[in-house]
Design a protein around this motif. Structure first.
Motif, short mmCIF file in Angstrom:
data_model
loop_
_atom_site.label_atom_id
_atom_site.label_comp_id
_atom_site.label_asym_id
_atom_site.label_seq_id
_atom_site.Cartn_x
_atom_site.Cartn_y
_atom_site.Cartn_z
N ASN A 2 123.31 47.56 44.06
CA ASN A 2 122.94 46.39 44.51
C ASN A 2 122.99 45.26 43.48
O ASN A 2 122.29 44.86 42.96
N SER A 3 124.01 44.64 43.48
CA SER A 3 124.42 43.71 42.23
C SER A 3 123.97 42.19 42.53
O SER A 3 124.03 41.32 41.66
N GLY A 4 123.61 41.81 43.80
CA GLY A 4 123.16 40.72 44.06
C GLY A 4 121.65 40.19 43.40
O GLY A 4 121.36 39.24 43.57
N LEU A 5 121.07 41.12 42.98
CA LEU A 5 119.66 40.92 42.63
C LEU A 5 119.56 40.38 41.38
O LEU A 5 120.32 40.86 40.35
N SER A 6 118.97 39.17 41.18
CA SER A 6 118.66 38.58 39.73
C SER A 6 117.05 38.19 39.91
O SER A 6 116.44 38.26 40.83
N PHE A 7 116.48 38.08 38.55
CA PHE A 7 115.11 37.82 38.42
C PHE A 7 114.76 36.62 39.29
O PHE A 7 113.80 36.51 39.97
N ALA A 8 115.65 35.59 39.23
CA ALA A 8 115.35 34.14 39.86
C ALA A 8 115.34 34.27 41.56
O ALA A 8 114.75 33.67 42.15
N SER A 9 116.35 35.15 41.77
CA SER A 9 116.59 35.31 43.28
C SER A 9 115.74 36.20 44.06
O SER A 9 115.95 36.72 45.30
N LEU A 10 115.26 37.14 43.42
CA LEU A 10 114.27 38.23 43.85
C LEU A 10 113.57 37.94 45.24
O LEU A 10 113.90 39.04 46.26
N GLU A 11 112.88 37.09 45.29
CA GLU A 11 112.13 36.53 46.39
C GLU A 11 112.98 36.51 47.73
O GLU A 11 112.53 36.55 48.70
N ASP A 12 114.30 36.02 47.55
CA ASP A 12 115.21 36.07 48.70
C ASP A 12 115.44 37.35 49.30
O ASP A 12 115.90 37.12 50.55
N PHE A 13 115.19 38.36 48.59
CA PHE A 13 115.54 39.67 49.50
C PHE A 13 114.28 40.25 49.85
O PHE A 13 114.34 41.39 50.48
N VAL A 14 113.00 39.61 49.82
CA VAL A 14 111.92 40.24 50.59
C VAL A 14 111.94 40.50 51.97
O VAL A 14 112.51 39.69 52.81
N GLY A 15 111.63 41.70 52.59
CA GLY A 15 111.86 42.11 53.67
C GLY A 15 113.24 42.74 53.96
O GLY A 15 113.71 43.24 55.14
N SER A 16 114.08 42.76 52.79
CA SER A 16 115.37 43.36 53.18
C SER A 16 115.34 44.87 52.67
O SER A 16 114.86 45.25 51.70
N GLU A 17 116.30 45.50 53.13
CA GLU A 17 116.75 46.82 52.74
C GLU A 17 117.64 46.61 51.50
O GLU A 17 118.58 45.80 51.53
N LEU A 18 117.12 47.26 50.36
CA LEU A 18 117.85 47.09 49.23
C LEU A 18 119.22 47.96 48.99
O LEU A 18 120.05 47.78 48.31
N GLY A 19 119.13 49.15 49.62
CA GLY A 19 120.22 49.94 49.60
C GLY A 19 119.70 51.42 49.87
O GLY A 19 118.59 51.77 50.11
#
Length: 153
Positions: free
Chosen positions: A3-20
């Motif tokens: 999952n290459s889209g995760l960054s420290f700054a954008s982590l909150e955008d993925f809450v509730g999502s399946e990461l893989g």
């Protein structure tokens, strides 16, 4: 799977999502025996294939804590953590349920969902992951665990 889209700054955008979902991993007797040696848990259901074959389970099974300990590897394989952090520390577990024994020779994989990201006053972030360890060919998972990791920028 990464999952290459995760960054420290954008982590909150993925809450509730399946990461893989990780690749399948075989849990063989060699791995079970090595874990038994490290933890000094040599209960026969894990380490005596002949006796375990006569049990209701029909074979040896992985220690529940072995399956749980494999989460670190499976999480990194998926790319569950931002690559732009300086450190990732285990912080704890909120909930763990061992639902189905993993029999020797079965294959498992992890499915991860990001449940929570909490920014701390010191700039660190606490992330909570729901980890579901699936057993190939089995409708019921081996375990479900909520893990906590502290991310240090």
């Amino acid at each position: 799977m990464s999952n290459s889209g995760l960054s420290f700054a954008s982590l909150e955008d993925f809450v509730g999502s399946e990461l893989g979902i990780s690749d399948w991993m075989t849990v063989d007797q060699r791995r079970i025996d090595a874990f038994a040696d490290v933890t000094q848990d040599h209960q026969w259901i894990h380490t005596d294939p002949e006796r375990a074959a006569e049990s209701t389970l029909g074979s040896t099974i992985a220690h529940g804590y072995l399956t749980l300990s494999l989460l670190s590897h499976l999480q990194f394989e998926i790319g569950a953590f931002p690559v732009d952090v300086s450190a990732i520390l285990n912080y704890g577990l909120d909930r763990v349920r061992f639902l189905t024994p993993v029999k020797e020779g079965q294959r498992i994989r992890a499915r991860l969902k990001l449940l929570l990201v909490e920014t701390r006053p010191d700039g660190r972030k606490l992330m909570k992951l729901e980890n579901t360890v699936e057993i190939e060919g089995n409708s019921k998972p081996a375990l479900i665990a909520e893990t906590l990791n502290l991310l240090i920028p």
